[in-house]
Design an enzyme around this catalytic site. Sequence first.
Site, PDB file in Angstrom:
ATOM      1  N   ARG A 172       0.832  -1.211   0.000  1.00  0.00           N
ATOM      2  CA  ARG A 172       0.000   0.000   0.000  1.00  0.00           C
ATOM      3  C   ARG A 172       0.866   1.260   0.000  1.00  0.00           C
ATOM      4  NH1 ARG A 172      -5.148   0.050   2.317  1.00  0.00           N
ATOM      5  NH2 ARG A 172      -4.717   1.891   3.541  1.00  0.00           N
ATOM      6  N   ARG A 176       9.852   5.403  -3.068  1.00  0.00           N
ATOM      7  CA  ARG A 176      10.288   6.166  -4.240  1.00  0.00           C
ATOM      8  C   ARG A 176      11.659   6.803  -4.059  1.00  0.00           C
ATOM      9  NH1 ARG A 176       5.951   9.900  -2.303  1.00  0.00           N
ATOM     10  NH2 ARG A 176       4.124   9.008  -3.280  1.00  0.00           N
ATOM     11  N   ARG A 249      -9.067  -6.256  13.672  1.00  0.00           N
ATOM     12  CA  ARG A 249      -8.298  -5.440  14.599  1.00  0.00           C
ATOM     13  C   ARG A 249      -9.153  -4.260  15.019  1.00  0.00           C
ATOM     14  NH1 ARG A 249      -4.450  -7.295  17.384  1.00  0.00           N
ATOM     15  NH2 ARG A 249      -3.208  -5.378  17.387  1.00  0.00           N
ATOM     16  N   ARG A 280       0.345   5.629  16.607  1.00  0.00           N
ATOM     17  CA  ARG A 280       0.557   6.975  16.078  1.00  0.00           C
ATOM     18  C   ARG A 280      -0.209   8.010  16.882  1.00  0.00           C
ATOM     19  NH1 ARG A 280      -2.253   5.493  10.213  1.00  0.00           N
ATOM     20  NH2 ARG A 280      -4.206   4.758  11.074  1.00  0.00           N
ATOM     21  N   GLU A 300      -3.340   6.395  19.174  1.00  0.00           N
ATOM     22  CA  GLU A 300      -4.025   5.187  18.698  1.00  0.00           C
ATOM     23  C   GLU A 300      -3.374   3.936  19.259  1.00  0.00           C
ATOM     24  OE1 GLU A 300      -4.537   4.802  14.472  1.00  0.00           O
ATOM     25  OE2 GLU A 300      -5.218   6.877  14.275  1.00  0.00           O
ATOM     26  N   TYR A 348      -9.934  -4.760   3.258  1.00  0.00           N
ATOM     27  CA  TYR A 348      -9.227  -3.561   3.712  1.00  0.00           C
ATOM     28  C   TYR A 348      -9.376  -2.475   2.640  1.00  0.00           C
ATOM     29  CZ  TYR A 348      -5.108  -1.145   5.807  1.00  0.00           C
ATOM     30  OH  TYR A 348      -4.242  -0.269   6.404  1.00  0.00           O
ATOM     31  N   ASP A 350     -10.013   1.271   1.066  1.00  0.00           N
ATOM     32  CA  ASP A 350      -9.935   2.713   1.306  1.00  0.00           C
ATOM     33  C   ASP A 350     -11.287   3.316   0.927  1.00  0.00           C
ATOM     34  OD1 ASP A 350      -7.303   2.800   2.198  1.00  0.00           O
ATOM     35  OD2 ASP A 350      -6.508   2.890   0.168  1.00  0.00           O
TER      36      ASP A 350
HETATM   37  N1  UDP Z   1       3.492   0.848   7.959  1.00  0.00           N
HETATM   38  C1  UDP Z   1       4.727   0.741   8.565  1.00  0.00           C
HETATM   39  N2  UDP Z   1       5.273   1.842   9.156  1.00  0.00           N
HETATM   40  C2  UDP Z   1       4.645   3.036   9.169  1.00  0.00           C
HETATM   41  C3  UDP Z   1       3.392   3.151   8.530  1.00  0.00           C
HETATM   42  C4  UDP Z   1       2.834   2.040   7.955  1.00  0.00           C
HETATM   43  O1  UDP Z   1       5.306  -0.328   8.584  1.00  0.00           O
HETATM   44  O2  UDP Z   1       5.201   3.991   9.731  1.00  0.00           O
HETATM   45  C5  UDP Z   1       2.911  -0.368   7.349  1.00  0.00           C
HETATM   46  C6  UDP Z   1       2.108  -1.184   8.337  1.00  0.00           C
HETATM   47  O3  UDP Z   1       2.301  -2.538   8.036  1.00  0.00           O
HETATM   48  C7  UDP Z   1       0.687  -0.783   8.025  1.00  0.00           C
HETATM   49  C8  UDP Z   1       0.748  -0.605   6.517  1.00  0.00           C
HETATM   50  O4  UDP Z   1       2.033  -0.042   6.301  1.00  0.00           O
HETATM   51  O5  UDP Z   1      -0.220  -1.779   8.387  1.00  0.00           O
HETATM   52  C9  UDP Z   1      -0.329   0.294   5.948  1.00  0.00           C
HETATM   53  O6  UDP Z   1      -0.293   1.549   6.559  1.00  0.00           O
HETATM   54  P1  UDP Z   1      -1.400   2.639   6.301  1.00  0.00           P
HETATM   55  O7  UDP Z   1      -0.867   3.911   6.776  1.00  0.00           O
HETATM   56  O8  UDP Z   1      -1.844   2.513   4.887  1.00  0.00           O
HETATM   57  O9  UDP Z   1      -2.547   2.131   7.260  1.00  0.00           O
HETATM   58  P2  UDP Z   1      -3.951   2.804   7.650  1.00  0.00           P
HETATM   59  O10 UDP Z   1      -3.767   4.276   7.509  1.00  0.00           O
HETATM   60  O11 UDP Z   1      -4.966   2.196   6.742  1.00  0.00           O
HETATM   61  O12 UDP Z   1      -4.140   2.395   9.065  1.00  0.00           O
END
Ligand code: UDP
Length: 365
Positions: A172, A176, A249, A280, A300, A348, A350
Amino acid sequence: MKKYDYLIVGAGLYGAVMAYELGKKGKKCLVIDRRDHIAGNIYCEEIEGIHVHKYGAHIFHTSDKKIWEYMNQFTEFNNYINSPVAVYKDELYNLPFNMNTFSKMWGIRTPGEAKAIIEKQRKETGITEPKNLEEQALFLGGRDIYEKLIKGYTEKQWGRKCTELPAFIIRRLPFRFIYDNNYFNDRYQGIPIGGYTAIVEKMLEGAEVRTGVDFFEFRKENPDIAEKIIFTGMIDEYFGYRLGALEYRSVRFETEVLDCENYQGNAVVNYTEREVPYTRIIEHKHFEFGRQEKTVISREYSSEWSVGMEPYYPVNDEKNTALYQAYRELAEKEENVIFGGRLGDYKYYDMDKVVAAALERLEEL
Ligand code: UDP
């Protein structure tokens, strides 16, 4: 003749798009929701003049022009670009994984240098075809990135080892080799001006809406109220968990109003080490460039879902995917009931994918 054409269970984005489109076609819809408010997980509560994303931060992004235009019927979007930062111990990195991250990690400047380091670390792992999230992450970014920015965060968020999680979760995120901190690769992005709840309100204008109503109770008393049901709740709950419970979850938010103007300087700060118990901190005002005197932050905490908690993320690993398939078969046999949304499809999604899925389903109807 039944009283309604459709009973829509769940006033979130999927249910609201359905209600709006069916309403336009002259269908009579009743929308019910177990919570005491509409808008599902995109619901925002106003605190100190700030839209607080009560069920987790939502940033709308899509590459699909049709979906972008569709949403723009209901709202204008601001020009927010998601650029989270990650804190690992006393180090701070830009996300997603880009030249700013690599430069900070290794003290280098050029894409060539970054690629060479990643390539060397990748070779050391010996992975050629990644089979799980850990292998995928090592393959994409090498060991340093994985250990500092992915492993701890992912294991906190999912409560499972990275070797037991599907690789697609990490795909996801962009990797880059330019200095670009935009978290998404999508063409369109922003936060709705006026908030998410207002969008759902508009979508639901033509329908009858009742909140604080539990479907399973309601159905007992009103078995024949609608020709068709659109169910956006948990598919396993619908079937009384008869094949076993799917795993989800959940997230717990500790929200605080702080008497300061700017707490962390960014909407999203990830804490990627295992030892910090939350994943976070969201500072909500920054999604809308807020200038209020106070600020609202949410920590969170991720946990396994159990009855009585809010389900947020389906766990799309092998075991749950197989169980979901079995429920899917039951769902197909269930006459006049349509399942959809993150919980109904156990996917999952968006937000843009939710809207697209609803519109596709409407075509079939
Ligand atoms: N992820 C990570 N480190 C980060 C942010 C995200 O390893 O700092 C990984 C983690 O496995 C997470 C996935 O990327 O489940 C997807 O993150 P995203 O931010 O897309 O999750 P959401 O915002 O849907 O909770």
